[in-house]
Design an enzyme around this catalytic site. Structure first.
Site, PDB file in Angstrom:
ATOM      1  N   SER A   1       0.826  -1.210   0.000  1.00 22.11           N
ATOM      2  CA  SER A   1       0.000   0.000   0.000  1.00 22.11           C
ATOM      3  C   SER A   1       0.865   1.268   0.000  1.00 22.11           C
ATOM      4  O   SER A   1       0.501   2.271  -0.618  1.00 22.11           O
ATOM      5  CB  SER A   1      -0.995   0.005   1.164  1.00 22.11           C
ATOM      6  OG  SER A   1      -0.348   0.202   2.388  1.00 22.11           O
ATOM      7  N   ASN A   2       2.006   1.230   0.667  1.00 25.20           N
ATOM      8  CA  ASN A   2       2.907   2.399   0.590  1.00 25.20           C
ATOM      9  C   ASN A   2       3.491   2.540  -0.813  1.00 25.20           C
ATOM     10  O   ASN A   2       3.658   3.656  -1.313  1.00 25.20           O
ATOM     11  CB  ASN A   2       4.022   2.278   1.630  1.00 25.20           C
ATOM     12  CG  ASN A   2       3.574   2.745   3.000  1.00 25.20           C
ATOM     13  OD1 ASN A   2       3.348   3.936   3.214  1.00 25.20           O
ATOM     14  ND2 ASN A   2       3.408   1.805   3.925  1.00 25.20           N
TER      15      ASN A   2
ATOM     16  N   ARG B   1      13.221  -7.233   5.170  1.00 30.74           N
ATOM     17  CA  ARG B   1      14.596  -7.716   5.350  1.00 30.74           C
ATOM     18  C   ARG B   1      15.479  -6.534   5.688  1.00 30.74           C
ATOM     19  O   ARG B   1      15.243  -5.423   5.217  1.00 30.74           O
ATOM     20  CB  ARG B   1      15.146  -8.322   4.058  1.00 30.74           C
ATOM     21  CG  ARG B   1      14.570  -9.668   3.733  1.00 30.74           C
ATOM     22  CD  ARG B   1      15.041 -10.118   2.373  1.00 30.74           C
ATOM     23  NE  ARG B   1      14.357 -11.340   2.034  1.00 30.74           N
ATOM     24  CZ  ARG B   1      14.867 -12.563   2.208  1.00 30.74           C
ATOM     25  NH1 ARG B   1      16.096 -12.705   2.649  1.00 30.74           N
ATOM     26  NH2 ARG B   1      14.165 -13.622   1.921  1.00 30.74           N
TER      27      ARG B   1
ATOM     28  N   ASN C   1      13.487   4.196   4.229  1.00 35.28           N
ATOM     29  CA  ASN C   1      12.568   3.191   4.761  1.00 35.28           C
ATOM     30  C   ASN C   1      11.424   3.888   5.489  1.00 35.28           C
ATOM     31  O   ASN C   1      11.602   4.964   6.040  1.00 35.28           O
ATOM     32  CB  ASN C   1      13.302   2.278   5.751  1.00 35.28           C
ATOM     33  CG  ASN C   1      12.403   1.195   6.307  1.00 35.28           C
ATOM     34  OD1 ASN C   1      11.616   0.587   5.568  1.00 35.28           O
ATOM     35  ND2 ASN C   1      12.483   0.954   7.610  1.00 35.28           N
TER      36      ASN C   1
ATOM     37  N   HIS D   1       8.700   3.188   8.618  1.00 40.53           N
ATOM     38  CA  HIS D   1       8.557   2.298   9.773  1.00 40.53           C
ATOM     39  C   HIS D   1       7.353   2.752  10.603  1.00 40.53           C
ATOM     40  O   HIS D   1       7.190   3.948  10.849  1.00 40.53           O
ATOM     41  CB  HIS D   1       9.844   2.372  10.606  1.00 40.53           C
ATOM     42  CG  HIS D   1       9.829   1.447  11.777  1.00 40.53           C
ATOM     43  ND1 HIS D   1      10.099   0.106  11.668  1.00 40.53           N
ATOM     44  CD2 HIS D   1       9.549   1.680  13.083  1.00 40.53           C
ATOM     45  CE1 HIS D   1       9.987  -0.453  12.862  1.00 40.53           C
ATOM     46  NE2 HIS D   1       9.651   0.473  13.731  1.00 40.53           N
TER      47      HIS D   1
ATOM     48  N   ASP E   1      20.758   2.911   7.138  1.00 43.58           N
ATOM     49  CA  ASP E   1      22.193   2.678   7.311  1.00 43.58           C
ATOM     50  C   ASP E   1      22.372   1.271   7.841  1.00 43.58           C
ATOM     51  O   ASP E   1      21.438   0.461   7.806  1.00 43.58           O
ATOM     52  CB  ASP E   1      22.840   3.758   8.195  1.00 43.58           C
ATOM     53  CG  ASP E   1      22.295   3.744   9.617  1.00 43.58           C
ATOM     54  OD1 ASP E   1      21.589   2.761   9.985  1.00 43.58           O
ATOM     55  OD2 ASP E   1      22.580   4.690  10.368  1.00 43.58           O
TER      56      ASP E   1
ATOM     57  N   GLU F   1       1.125   6.974   7.094  1.00 45.22           N
ATOM     58  CA  GLU F   1       2.281   6.544   6.277  1.00 45.22           C
ATOM     59  C   GLU F   1       2.085   6.962   4.831  1.00 45.22           C
ATOM     60  O   GLU F   1       3.009   7.448   4.169  1.00 45.22           O
ATOM     61  CB  GLU F   1       2.446   5.017   6.353  1.00 45.22           C
ATOM     62  CG  GLU F   1       2.852   4.504   7.717  1.00 45.22           C
ATOM     63  CD  GLU F   1       3.115   2.994   7.698  1.00 45.22           C
ATOM     64  OE1 GLU F   1       3.720   2.498   6.736  1.00 45.22           O
ATOM     65  OE2 GLU F   1       2.698   2.311   8.653  1.00 45.22           O
TER      66      GLU F   1
END
Ligand code: GAR
Length: 204
Positions: free
Chosen positions: A15-16, A95, A111, A113, A145, A178
């Site tokens: 969805s993002n 991952r 990313n 979160h 990172d 998000e």
């Protein structure tokens, strides 16, 4: 000027990813989504990306279940480079990204979160925030990172925890935020209108 090309890595429903593709189409990103890669062949997001006209393929790593490293990471880097990708967005990619993919895109991997980092890194974070008794949670977009969910924070949104929340209801309200936050953070990074001072992302 040619549009900057974005690669998105997913593991699930995407969805993002969809929010980013839609924002790109509406010219809100300053870039276009060139390629979607999934570490899971069955990820529903792959079909969704294709429906939206974006090239999408599964690349199943041979090693590990929870990280992407070594030759597996090299193959991802090669596929993204071959597609002319400048910025990589993890969107529910479950991952931990390691060398050599990390080195191929220095400060060029983002990313999202579902917590207010540095609170609740890792997995199952909405349930953990509830059980901890946090009154506020939210979402974070950060540079990736070598640490776990620990790179410099680009943007965050706060979501209030309600007394009647369970993990599903809280996750759903965080997810709405998000979808608003990620396109804005990507647009900021692609615009280059920021500088990194230590861990701080300062807008210019
Ligand atoms: C999102 O809530 C995202 O923040 C989270 O997985 C979900 C993916 O949903 N990511 C992580 O937990 C990364 N550690 P989506 O596939 O619908 O975008």
């Amino acid at each position: 000027m040619a549009k900057k090309r974005i690669g998105i890595l997913i593991s699930g429903r995407g969805s993002n990813m969809t929010a980013l593709i839609q924002a790109a189409r509406e010219d809100r990103l300053g870039g276009e989504v060139a390629l979607v890669l999934s570490d899971k062949a069955e990820a529903p997001g792959l079909a969704k990306a294709r429906e939206l006209g974006v090239e999408a393929r599964a690349m199943t790593p041979r090693r590990w279940r929870t990280k992407l490293d070594g030759d597996d990471a090299r193959e991802y880097a090669a596929a993204l480079e071959a597609a002319g990708v400048e910025l990589v967005c993890l969107a529910g990619f479950m991952r931990v990204v390691k060398a050599p993919l990390l080195e191929a895109f220095p400060e060029r991997i983002l990313n999202i979160h579902p917590s207010l980092l540095p609170a609740f890194p890792g997995l199952d974070v909405q349930r953990r925030a509830l059980e901890y008794g946090a009154r506020y949670s939210g979402c974070t977009v950060h540079f990736v990172d070598a640490s776990l969910d620990g790179g410099p924070i680009i943007a965050q949104r706060v979501v209030e925890v309600r007394d009647d929340d369970d993990a599903d209801s809280l996750s759903a309200r965080i997810l709405e935020q998000e979808h608003r936050l990620y396109p804005k953070a990507v647009a900021l990074v692609l615009s280059g209108r920021y500088r990194l001072e230590g861990r701080r992302v300062i807008r210019l």
